[in-house]
Scaffold this active site. Structure first.
Site, PDB file in Angstrom:
ATOM      1  N   GLU A  80      58.748  96.828  45.008  1.00  0.00           N
ATOM      2  CA  GLU A  80      57.821  97.023  46.131  1.00  0.00           C
ATOM      3  C   GLU A  80      58.227  98.311  46.819  1.00  0.00           C
ATOM      4  OE1 GLU A  80      57.508  93.613  48.610  1.00  0.00           O
ATOM      5  OE2 GLU A  80      56.499  92.484  47.050  1.00  0.00           O
ATOM      6  N   GLU A 127      55.038 110.180  52.177  1.00  0.00           N
ATOM      7  CA  GLU A 127      55.275 109.040  53.069  1.00  0.00           C
ATOM      8  C   GLU A 127      56.227 109.494  54.170  1.00  0.00           C
ATOM      9  OE1 GLU A 127      57.779 105.713  51.778  1.00  0.00           O
ATOM     10  OE2 GLU A 127      56.273 104.323  52.555  1.00  0.00           O
TER      11      GLU A 127
HETATM   12  P1  NAD Z   1      65.818 102.980  49.960  1.00  0.00           P
HETATM   13  O1  NAD Z   1      65.146 103.012  48.640  1.00  0.00           O
HETATM   14  O2  NAD Z   1      66.579 104.148  50.415  1.00  0.00           O
HETATM   15  O3  NAD Z   1      66.848 101.757  50.011  1.00  0.00           O
HETATM   16  C1  NAD Z   1      66.468 100.437  49.758  1.00  0.00           C
HETATM   17  C2  NAD Z   1      67.659  99.665  49.248  1.00  0.00           C
HETATM   18  O4  NAD Z   1      68.036 100.179  47.981  1.00  0.00           O
HETATM   19  C3  NAD Z   1      68.903  99.751  50.131  1.00  0.00           C
HETATM   20  O5  NAD Z   1      69.528  98.476  50.160  1.00  0.00           O
HETATM   21  C4  NAD Z   1      69.748 100.761  49.398  1.00  0.00           C
HETATM   22  O6  NAD Z   1      71.138 100.611  49.640  1.00  0.00           O
HETATM   23  C5  NAD Z   1      69.416 100.423  47.955  1.00  0.00           C
HETATM   24  N1  NAD Z   1      69.681 101.494  46.982  1.00  0.00           N
HETATM   25  C6  NAD Z   1      69.677 102.841  47.171  1.00  0.00           C
HETATM   26  N2  NAD Z   1      69.999 103.475  46.027  1.00  0.00           N
HETATM   27  C7  NAD Z   1      70.219 102.511  45.099  1.00  0.00           C
HETATM   28  C8  NAD Z   1      70.595 102.536  43.739  1.00  0.00           C
HETATM   29  N3  NAD Z   1      70.826 103.678  43.079  1.00  0.00           N
HETATM   30  N4  NAD Z   1      70.713 101.367  43.083  1.00  0.00           N
HETATM   31  C9  NAD Z   1      70.490 100.187  43.709  1.00  0.00           C
HETATM   32  N5  NAD Z   1      70.157 100.109  45.006  1.00  0.00           N
HETATM   33  C10 NAD Z   1      70.020 101.261  45.696  1.00  0.00           C
HETATM   34  O7  NAD Z   1      64.686 102.557  50.977  1.00  0.00           O
HETATM   35  P2  NAD Z   1      64.786 102.492  52.577  1.00  0.00           P
HETATM   36  O8  NAD Z   1      64.810 103.888  53.082  1.00  0.00           O
HETATM   37  O9  NAD Z   1      65.883 101.546  52.950  1.00  0.00           O
HETATM   38  O10 NAD Z   1      63.409 101.770  52.944  1.00  0.00           O
HETATM   39  C11 NAD Z   1      62.228 102.447  53.199  1.00  0.00           C
HETATM   40  C12 NAD Z   1      61.309 102.415  51.986  1.00  0.00           C
HETATM   41  O11 NAD Z   1      61.003 101.067  51.621  1.00  0.00           O
HETATM   42  C13 NAD Z   1      59.961 103.070  52.249  1.00  0.00           C
HETATM   43  O12 NAD Z   1      59.602 103.883  51.157  1.00  0.00           O
HETATM   44  C14 NAD Z   1      58.998 101.884  52.353  1.00  0.00           C
HETATM   45  O13 NAD Z   1      57.670 102.179  52.068  1.00  0.00           O
HETATM   46  C15 NAD Z   1      59.600 100.931  51.383  1.00  0.00           C
HETATM   47  N6  NAD Z   1      59.153  99.560  51.655  1.00  0.00           N
HETATM   48  C16 NAD Z   1      58.260  98.982  50.776  1.00  0.00           C
HETATM   49  C17 NAD Z   1      57.778  97.704  51.028  1.00  0.00           C
HETATM   50  C18 NAD Z   1      56.775  97.064  50.102  1.00  0.00           C
HETATM   51  O14 NAD Z   1      56.594  95.864  50.168  1.00  0.00           O
HETATM   52  N7  NAD Z   1      56.098  97.811  49.245  1.00  0.00           N
HETATM   53  C19 NAD Z   1      58.205  97.007  52.170  1.00  0.00           C
HETATM   54  C20 NAD Z   1      59.109  97.640  53.032  1.00  0.00           C
HETATM   55  C21 NAD Z   1      59.589  98.911  52.758  1.00  0.00           C
END
Ligand code: NAD
Length: 503
Positions: free
Chosen positions: A266, A397
């Site tokens: 997601e 975004e």
């Molecule tokens: P992010 O991708 O930076 O991090 C999300 C999670 O992934 C964190 O727990 C992070 O530690 C982990 N992560 C980072 N690198 C990783 C790797 N290499 N391997 C495994 N895990 C890793 O996202 P964010 O900045 O925390 O959140 C914002 C984003 O989330 C926005 O793009 C938003 O649109 C999206 N989002 C999507 C939904 C949906 O349902 N589509 C809902 C909420 C947020």
């Protein structure tokens, strides 16, 4: 004493124990530090105050958690759906009983306003109740008749799963992912975002107090490239449910490839809200304002592109600008606050960089466009007008309280502009013409479309995105399809002719 003072005093009470104890990992029913002994600082986006250390989990911690989840799996999967139902309802009771603590902790850890977070615990509890009631039907399949054959399919939980969540509304999103996994009979290793780890720890403790057996739900804190990567690569983890950025989603797929991990992604969005002249413009403006400025605009389904029919463009953008200018930016624990601080300095700098990009690209900043206050990562609600869909402010975004308004002349142009994006999560459509709504919704490239409405979730419906917004769907039975394997058994109903080879 104002309501804010009162809330601040309460928050200090709720946060006190974290300052000394910190946020530990939670493995096999025990609160434990990282195997390496390492920790990192967690600071509040509200005022930069230290909230306490957080265990910096890595491969060793993920391995211990995965082993615990594997050991707990047969007994949890073997419980009847009715027994799982009972425990998950008790988890929901526990969440409701600590709703205030969850809300205040979430506000101070994420910067989200109490106005919205006061409902986060109740939404989380609802997620548990919804999937508690579905647990008894999780194993259901279909029967399908073929010539001389009766087929019966059923579902079995896939095994221990990894859940990786972001920082924007961590409590709600964690319940949304973990409740169906547990209802399906899976055991879980959860890796919350490093920027907002606190309510994930509350949640696993509440679940165990409610009777969830040790090892069924494990928590490993840490950074994405350490704990997150190790979780994706672990051979005992059968699937990864991920919420986060599209760029990270690609890494999740790559990291899971070695163990053929099933993944559900997601991801981000750049969601259009399309307003036709025949719509109720006041309601459309209210919904657009709500969908971009609530939750600090740090929301995957935010309506970040406002596409308005040219004949009413000035009227709609004026309405939105007037409403945006009246929105209160302030301390998240002030009950009147709509927009609190963004999650951190880096994200604030990213959001503010789009003010410069907007100016450079020739858009107009109709309202906002700047930081609010001196301390804390506060950004004013912002509306860009005079934009085109080619500008960075329309393509990327921003994930903040920032809306880009673009005019269109025709239905075809509205659809073309709406679809001219890498993303495909949500779309919102405002028109009083039913046949036009049917035509347009069929052509929009988005996983979820709301007509004459803001994002109103109905839990049985599919939730997820197309294109760079993700792979897979949550919600209702869709979550079970992800967390379970479908098994088909074919029974011969006649003595059919079996090919005879070799005589
Ligand atoms: P992010 O991708 O930076 O991090 C999300 C999670 O992934 C964190 O727990 C992070 O530690 C982990 N992560 C980072 N690198 C990783 C790797 N290499 N391997 C495994 N895990 C890793 O996202 P964010 O900045 O925390 O959140 C914002 C984003 O989330 C926005 O793009 C938003 O649109 C999206 N989002 C999507 C939904 C949906 O349902 N589509 C809902 C909420 C947020």
């Amino acid at each position: 004493m104002t309501q804010l003072d009162d809330n601040l005093a309460k928050a200090q009470g709720y946060l006190a124990h974290w300052r000394d104890g910190g946020v530990m990992n939670h493995i096999a029913g025990a609160s434990v530090p990282a195997a390496s002994g390492a920790s990192f600082d967690n600071r509040s986006p509200v005022d930069g105050a230290a909230l306490g250390p957080v265990a910096r989990g890595g491969a060793a911690d993920v391995n211990a958690a995965a082993k615990a989840a594997k050991a707990a799996f047969p007994a949890w999967a073997g419980l009847s759906g009715a027994e799982r139902r009972k425990i998950l309802h008790r988890v929901a009771d526990g969440i409701e009983a600590r709703a205030e603590e969850i809300a205040f902790t979430e506000c101070m850890d994420t910067g989200q306003a109490l106005k919205f977070m006061s409902k986060a615990a109740l939404r989380g509890a609802q997620n548990f109740r919804f999937y508690a009631d579905k647990a008894p039907e999780a194993r259901d399949g279909k029967s399908m008749f073929g010539p001389g054959q009766m087929n019966v399919s059923s579902r079995v939980p896939i095994g221990p799963v990894g859940v990786i969540t972001p920082w924007n509304t961590p409590f709600m999103l964690s319940t949304w992912k973990i409740a169906p996994a547990l209802a399906a009979g899976c055991t879980v290793v959860h890796k919350p975002a490093e920027l907002s780890p606190m309510t994930a720890k509350l949640l696993v403790e509440i679940a165990e107090e409610a009777g969830l057996p040790a090892g069924v739900w494990n928590l490993v804190n840490g950074f994405g490239e350490e704990a997150g990567r190790a979780l994706c690569e672990h051979p005992d983890i059968k699937a990864i449910a991920f919420i986060g950025e599209s760029a990270t989603g690609k890494l999740i797929v790559a990291q899971g490839a070695g163990t053929l991990k099933r993944v559900h992604l997601e991801l981000g969005g750049k969601n259009p809200v399309i307003v036709f002249a025949d719509a109720d413009l006041e309601r459309a403006a209210d919904a657009a304002v709500f969908m971009i400025y609530s939750l600090n605009g740090e929301r995957c389904t935010s309506s970040s592109r406002l596409l308005v029919e040219a004949s009413v463009y000035d009227e709609v953008t004026r309405l939105v600008a007037e409403k945006a200018a009246r929105i209160k930016v302030g301390h998240p624990l002030d009950p009147e606050t709509v927009i609190g601080p963004l999650i951190g300095a880096e994200h604030e700098a990213k959001v503010l960089s789009y003010m410069d990009k907007a100016r450079a690209e020739g858009a107009t900043i109709a309202v906002g466009g700047e930081k609010a206050g001196e301390a804390g990562h506060y950004v004013r609600p912002t509306l860009f007008t005079g934009a085109t869909n080619a500008m960075a402010i329309a393509r990327e975004e921003i994930f903040g309280p920032v809306l880009t308004a673009i005019p269109f002349e025709s239905e075809d142009e509205a659809v073309a502009v709406a679809n001219d994006t890498d993303y495909g999560l949500a779309a919102y459509l405002w028109t009083s013409d039913v046949t036009r709504a049917l035509r347009i919704t069929d052509r929009l490239e988005a996983g979820m479309i709301w007509v004459n409405s803001e994002n109103l979730r109905h839990l049985p419906t599919p939730f997820g995105g197309a294109k760079a917004s993700g792979i897979g769907r949550d919600g209702g039975d869709y979550s079970f399809d992800f967390y379970m394997e479908t098994k088909n058994v074919a029974f011969a109903t006649t003595e059919h002719r079996i090919p005879k080879l070799g005589g």
